[in-house]
Enzyme design. Structure first.
Site, PDB file in Angstrom:
ATOM      1  N   ARG A 101      -0.460  -9.646  13.280  1.00  0.00           N
ATOM      2  CA  ARG A 101      -1.020  -8.559  12.460  1.00  0.00           C
ATOM      3  C   ARG A 101      -1.855  -9.119  11.319  1.00  0.00           C
ATOM      4  O   ARG A 101      -2.910  -8.580  10.987  1.00  0.00           O
ATOM      5  CB  ARG A 101       0.116  -7.680  11.909  1.00  0.00           C
ATOM      6  CG  ARG A 101       0.825  -6.896  13.002  1.00  0.00           C
ATOM      7  CD  ARG A 101       2.077  -6.236  12.482  1.00  0.00           C
ATOM      8  NE  ARG A 101       1.801  -5.176  11.525  1.00  0.00           N
ATOM      9  CZ  ARG A 101       2.743  -4.612  10.757  1.00  0.00           C
ATOM     10  NH1 ARG A 101       3.994  -5.021  10.840  1.00  0.00           N
ATOM     11  NH2 ARG A 101       2.420  -3.651   9.920  1.00  0.00           N
TER      12      ARG A 101
ATOM     13  N   LYS B  19       0.832  -1.209   0.000  1.00  0.00           N
ATOM     14  CA  LYS B  19       0.000   0.000   0.000  1.00  0.00           C
ATOM     15  C   LYS B  19       0.864   1.256   0.000  1.00  0.00           C
ATOM     16  O   LYS B  19       0.598   2.202  -0.738  1.00  0.00           O
ATOM     17  CB  LYS B  19      -0.933   0.023   1.227  1.00  0.00           C
ATOM     18  CG  LYS B  19      -1.839  -1.193   1.336  1.00  0.00           C
ATOM     19  CD  LYS B  19      -2.880  -1.028   2.427  1.00  0.00           C
ATOM     20  CE  LYS B  19      -2.321  -0.990   3.842  1.00  0.00           C
ATOM     21  NZ  LYS B  19      -1.682  -2.256   4.275  1.00  0.00           N
TER      22      LYS B  19
ATOM     23  N   ARG C 155      11.569  -7.125   5.607  1.00  0.00           N
ATOM     24  CA  ARG C 155      11.469  -5.664   5.614  1.00  0.00           C
ATOM     25  C   ARG C 155      12.414  -5.052   6.642  1.00  0.00           C
ATOM     26  O   ARG C 155      12.515  -5.521   7.769  1.00  0.00           O
ATOM     27  CB  ARG C 155      10.033  -5.244   5.906  1.00  0.00           C
ATOM     28  CG  ARG C 155       9.862  -3.733   5.822  1.00  0.00           C
ATOM     29  CD  ARG C 155       8.476  -3.373   5.425  1.00  0.00           C
ATOM     30  NE  ARG C 155       7.579  -3.330   6.564  1.00  0.00           N
ATOM     31  CZ  ARG C 155       6.310  -2.918   6.475  1.00  0.00           C
ATOM     32  NH1 ARG C 155       5.802  -2.549   5.325  1.00  0.00           N
ATOM     33  NH2 ARG C 155       5.564  -2.896   7.543  1.00  0.00           N
TER      34      ARG C 155
ATOM     35  N   ARG D  92      11.572  -3.262  12.369  1.00  0.00           N
ATOM     36  CA  ARG D  92      10.568  -2.695  13.270  1.00  0.00           C
ATOM     37  C   ARG D  92      10.099  -3.771  14.232  1.00  0.00           C
ATOM     38  O   ARG D  92       9.997  -4.932  13.862  1.00  0.00           O
ATOM     39  CB  ARG D  92       9.366  -2.229  12.441  1.00  0.00           C
ATOM     40  CG  ARG D  92       9.412  -0.768  12.073  1.00  0.00           C
ATOM     41  CD  ARG D  92       8.438  -0.384  10.999  1.00  0.00           C
ATOM     42  NE  ARG D  92       7.085  -0.931  11.140  1.00  0.00           N
ATOM     43  CZ  ARG D  92       6.108  -0.725  10.255  1.00  0.00           C
ATOM     44  NH1 ARG D  92       6.334   0.019   9.193  1.00  0.00           N
ATOM     45  NH2 ARG D  92       4.911  -1.220  10.425  1.00  0.00           N
TER      46      ARG D  92
HETATM   47  P1  AMP Z   1       0.695   0.120   9.314  1.00  0.00           P
HETATM   48  O1  AMP Z   1       1.980   0.833   9.073  1.00  0.00           O
HETATM   49  O2  AMP Z   1      -0.467   0.690   8.545  1.00  0.00           O
HETATM   50  O3  AMP Z   1       0.802  -1.379   9.119  1.00  0.00           O
HETATM   51  O4  AMP Z   1       0.328   0.350  10.860  1.00  0.00           O
HETATM   52  C1  AMP Z   1       1.192  -0.058  11.882  1.00  0.00           C
HETATM   53  C2  AMP Z   1       0.419  -0.217  13.189  1.00  0.00           C
HETATM   54  O5  AMP Z   1      -0.180   1.042  13.551  1.00  0.00           O
HETATM   55  C3  AMP Z   1      -0.743  -1.191  13.135  1.00  0.00           C
HETATM   56  O6  AMP Z   1      -0.329  -2.540  13.320  1.00  0.00           O
HETATM   57  C4  AMP Z   1      -1.595  -0.684  14.291  1.00  0.00           C
HETATM   58  O7  AMP Z   1      -1.016  -1.026  15.532  1.00  0.00           O
HETATM   59  C5  AMP Z   1      -1.467   0.823  14.143  1.00  0.00           C
HETATM   60  N1  AMP Z   1      -2.500   1.380  13.223  1.00  0.00           N
HETATM   61  C6  AMP Z   1      -2.287   2.007  12.038  1.00  0.00           C
HETATM   62  N2  AMP Z   1      -3.454   2.357  11.469  1.00  0.00           N
HETATM   63  C7  AMP Z   1      -4.430   1.941  12.312  1.00  0.00           C
HETATM   64  C8  AMP Z   1      -5.855   1.977  12.264  1.00  0.00           C
HETATM   65  N3  AMP Z   1      -6.509   2.520  11.228  1.00  0.00           N
HETATM   66  N4  AMP Z   1      -6.532   1.448  13.323  1.00  0.00           N
HETATM   67  C9  AMP Z   1      -5.895   0.910  14.376  1.00  0.00           C
HETATM   68  N5  AMP Z   1      -4.560   0.817  14.476  1.00  0.00           N
HETATM   69  C10 AMP Z   1      -3.817   1.326  13.442  1.00  0.00           C
END
Ligand code: AMP
Length: 215
Positions: A171, A13, A127, A160
């Site tokens: 996740r 994404k 990653r 990370r």
């Molecule tokens: P991402 O980089 O989008 O994979 O987000 C990393 C982490 O941030 C996720 O695993 C969640 O812990 C938190 N996070 C990001 N966006 C959201 C969302 N829309 N709702 C809840 N948690 C989020």
């Protein structure tokens, strides 16, 4: 164009949001990036979100909804935006509909990147990220020029916390149980465009543009 880039972690994404920005100047709104910045800066929000993120859990809906509402009001979103990583739950999707109505905007499309789980695990475990600027690499598919160091600022790359194998699995499960059903929500609204997310990033981007009628 007002878009959502939808898909599980590691679907690509972020990469495709950057391509859309380069072509159409519509900003990427990544709730994950905004939260990681808050964690780095040690803000109140960061202190709350950090442990949840490291464990592969979701940050509470009210927090991410607040982040997105504030961000959508910024002037650079006037001509469009790409939401990346939001919405992730039905209450977030419903809140987004209400806030867009309040702001006099509406969604044009929800682009869903489809990638099988084995591929997501392979991408996720390779990653590496720059702890300083957030740039993202992959040990095989997108290595930095000098192994282990960021091309942009030379900082040592790290994995990370939430890209460690046990957390990746959590996740992906969370996506399946809490997020994947949103595809139906957007299919019912006639907005869903499903794209095969396996292949070269350039080829996938071409497919996205075609689906959006912009090729
Ligand atoms: P991402 O980089 O989008 O994979 O987000 C990393 C982490 O941030 C996720 O695993 C969640 O812990 C938190 N996070 C990001 N966006 C959201 C969302 N829309 N709702 C809840 N948690 C989020």
């Amino acid at each position: 164009m007002n878009l959502i880039l939808f898909g599980p972690p590691f679907a690509g994404k972020g990469t495709q949001a950057k391509n859309l920005y380069a072509d159409f100047k519509i900003p990427q709104i990544s709730t994950g990036d905004i939260l990681r910045k808050a964690v780095r800066e040690g803000t109140e929000m960061g202190k709350l979100a950090g442990p949840l993120m490291a464990a592969g859990a979701y940050v509470p809906d009210e927090i991410v909804i607040g982040i997105v509402e504030e961000r959508l009001k910024e002037p650079d979103c006037a001509n469009g935006f790409v939401l990346d990583g939001f919405p992730r739950t039905p209450p977030q999707a419903e809140a987004l509909e209400r806030m867009l109505a309040r702001l006099g905007k509406r969604l044009d499309a929800v682009v869903s990147l489809e990638v099988p789980t084995e591929k997501l695990i392979e991408r996720g475990s390779g990653r590496r990220s720059c702890p300083t600027c957030g740039a993202v690499y992959h040990v095989y598919q997108n290595p930095p020029k000098r192994a282990g160091f960021c091309d942009k600022d030379g900082a040592g790359l790290t994995q990370r916390e939430d890209d460690k194998a046990e957390v990746i699995e959590k996740r992906l499960k969370k996506y399946e149980t809490e997020t994947a059903s949103l595809k139906q929500f957007y299919a019912q609204r006639g907005l869903l465009k499903s794209i095969d997310g396996v292949g070269s990033p350039e080829g996938i981007y071409e497919d996205i543009k075609k689906a959006l009628g912009k090729a």
